[in-house]
Design an enzyme around this catalytic site. Sequence first.
Site, PDB file in Angstrom:
ATOM      1  N   GLU A 120      37.214  39.614  55.230  1.00  8.89           N
ATOM      2  CA  GLU A 120      36.192  38.695  54.676  1.00  8.89           C
ATOM      3  C   GLU A 120      36.193  37.410  55.484  1.00  8.89           C
ATOM      4  O   GLU A 120      37.262  36.874  55.800  1.00  8.89           O
ATOM      5  CB  GLU A 120      36.497  38.307  53.233  1.00  8.89           C
ATOM      6  CG  GLU A 120      36.002  39.234  52.194  1.00  8.89           C
ATOM      7  CD  GLU A 120      36.217  38.714  50.770  1.00  8.89           C
ATOM      8  OE1 GLU A 120      36.020  37.512  50.521  1.00  8.89           O
ATOM      9  OE2 GLU A 120      36.597  39.539  49.940  1.00  8.89           O
TER      10      GLU A 120
ATOM     11  N   GLU B 131      42.349  40.073  47.405  1.00  6.32           N
ATOM     12  CA  GLU B 131      42.893  38.705  47.251  1.00  6.32           C
ATOM     13  C   GLU B 131      43.907  38.650  46.110  1.00  6.32           C
ATOM     14  O   GLU B 131      43.701  37.980  45.099  1.00  6.32           O
ATOM     15  CB  GLU B 131      41.770  37.698  47.003  1.00  6.32           C
ATOM     16  CG  GLU B 131      40.905  37.489  48.219  1.00  6.32           C
ATOM     17  CD  GLU B 131      39.923  36.335  48.085  1.00  6.32           C
ATOM     18  OE1 GLU B 131      39.611  35.938  46.946  1.00  6.32           O
ATOM     19  OE2 GLU B 131      39.462  35.835  49.110  1.00  6.32           O
TER      20      GLU B 131
HETATM   21  C1  BG6 Z   1      36.405  35.974  48.000  1.00 10.93           C
HETATM   22  C2  BG6 Z   1      36.149  37.187  47.143  1.00 10.93           C
HETATM   23  O1  BG6 Z   1      37.193  35.097  47.275  1.00 10.93           O
HETATM   24  O2  BG6 Z   1      35.365  35.135  48.319  1.00 10.93           O
HETATM   25  C3  BG6 Z   1      34.692  37.618  47.047  1.00 10.93           C
HETATM   26  O3  BG6 Z   1      36.931  38.279  47.534  1.00 10.93           O
HETATM   27  C4  BG6 Z   1      33.823  36.380  46.977  1.00 10.93           C
HETATM   28  O4  BG6 Z   1      34.559  38.476  45.948  1.00 10.93           O
HETATM   29  C5  BG6 Z   1      34.008  35.576  48.257  1.00 10.93           C
HETATM   30  O5  BG6 Z   1      32.480  36.629  46.722  1.00 10.93           O
HETATM   31  C6  BG6 Z   1      33.123  34.355  48.380  1.00 10.93           C
HETATM   32  O6  BG6 Z   1      33.225  33.556  47.242  1.00 10.93           O
HETATM   33  P1  BG6 Z   1      31.914  33.065  46.486  1.00 10.93           P
HETATM   34  O7  BG6 Z   1      32.424  32.386  45.282  1.00 10.93           O
HETATM   35  O8  BG6 Z   1      31.235  32.155  47.425  1.00 10.93           O
HETATM   36  O9  BG6 Z   1      31.137  34.280  46.179  1.00 10.93           O
END
Ligand code: BG6
Length: 499
Positions: free
Chosen positions: A396, A184
Amino acid sequence: MSRFPENFLWGGATSAAQVEGGRCEDGKGLSHLDYVYYRGPKIPCNFMLKKDLEKAKAEEATLNFPNRRGIDFFHRYREDIALLAEMGFKSFRMSISWTRLFPTGKEETPCPEGVEFYHNVFRELHKYNIEPLVTMIHYELPITFVDEFNGWESPQIIPYCMKYLRFLIDEYKDEVTYWLTFNEINMVTAVPWLGGGILLDRYEELEIPKTFRPFGPLPEKMAKRWDQASHQALHHQFIASAMIVKYAHETAPRCRIGNMFNLHHLYPETPSPKDAYRALEETEYNMFFCDVMAGGAYPAWIKAYYRRHNIEIQWYEGYEEILKEGKVDFIGLSYYLSSVVTADPQRQERIGNFMRLLQNPHLETSEFGWQIDPIALRISLNELRDRFHLPIWIVENGIGAFETLTEDRTVHDNYRISYLRSHINAMADAIEDGVDLMGYTPWGCIDLVSCSLVSMSKRYGFVYVDADDEGNGTYDRYRKDSFYWYKKVIATNGEDLSD
Ligand code: BG6
């Protein structure tokens, strides 16, 4: 016939800081994320100022640092990979911890135990025919570079980073085909501490009001400093990324290297031309991160944007050539939610994965207020296809929730099944539209430490980990309902999405 290609890379995603633990074992050093301390189950804490880091260092013995524990993947990776294999994973996204290889970032040679640890993980994955997808830098940098350079704000970090990145390619190129450079990359401008190890108030007093909320409106001086420092840091990350892509293309031609950005789909709040233009501006800004890494050049409009925001970039010598020579082979993206924008600056808020967001009356939200929108994913995939003509990997995606283990030692996470089902259907539709989709690795396939909240209690996994925010628990793993569902999805190559 399946709607997904035969070699589609189904899997799941993690990052070293959020799973490994084993914080100082085998000589590992500390990263800037090891200094982020827990502040409560719903309090974002991945924004740090000078005083926060000083507190973290002064009260190291008593504060709670969940990233230092992770989910103990460092000791349990064999058990974890066996669970992924049981679900039929074809790929597993993980990252390498810079400080496990180079504890302060400055060593001439890497720590042999750290090097061996990742060989062992890759061996274990290949045992089950699981392809590793490795993020070279998932936010983390050695704390030394925060202390000495203010993180990525200074170009002085680049030579040290290049030593680390070249080592990764040289050492692991035969075991790892798929790589992502920076996780990201747009997070460095959204949350400069998280994405770049930048303390915004390091060099000047910013008169931060007592009521200051990092995701609300910013005091003027701070906004200016934020824009300046983070875009300079971004420039350095673009350079490092392009240099390693070029190096990998020259020395490891079988490797395929992707970028990774947080896809942020935006709707105008109304049909007003002003709202439509705001949405276009935000969309262009979101695509800018890909324009540079996949297109190999800064788009013309960004220089005008920099002028308007009084951002003065110190351009790295020869940067135009470097970017041109270091274009990625595929687009990697994270996608969680869509947003609505308005031309009225007073009504814009910043919540939900650090992004600006107005409520969309047509969408439901997760319990953390993230708006669930699979159709936006389809729309954006189509836009990316037209803009870059490259394969795309959704590295993701997922839904975070508070969960507890039931008496029958599982979690009945039907909301997760329905979230993933709708997004997988959107992916199938996008493939039908002509999008070249390589793979899908939903986030946090095993529960892990949340990034924004630095807590265990916000969970994403198919597998429940028995640990709480304070580190209590057995750390034993339990299969959730979604575990069996995803296993069936993979076994049928995305055809059977039924309960
Ligand atoms: C993304 C990141 O922004 O979102 C991850 O690459 C992160 O590292 C994921 O864990 C989810 O965000 P959060 O804050 O719910 O863990």
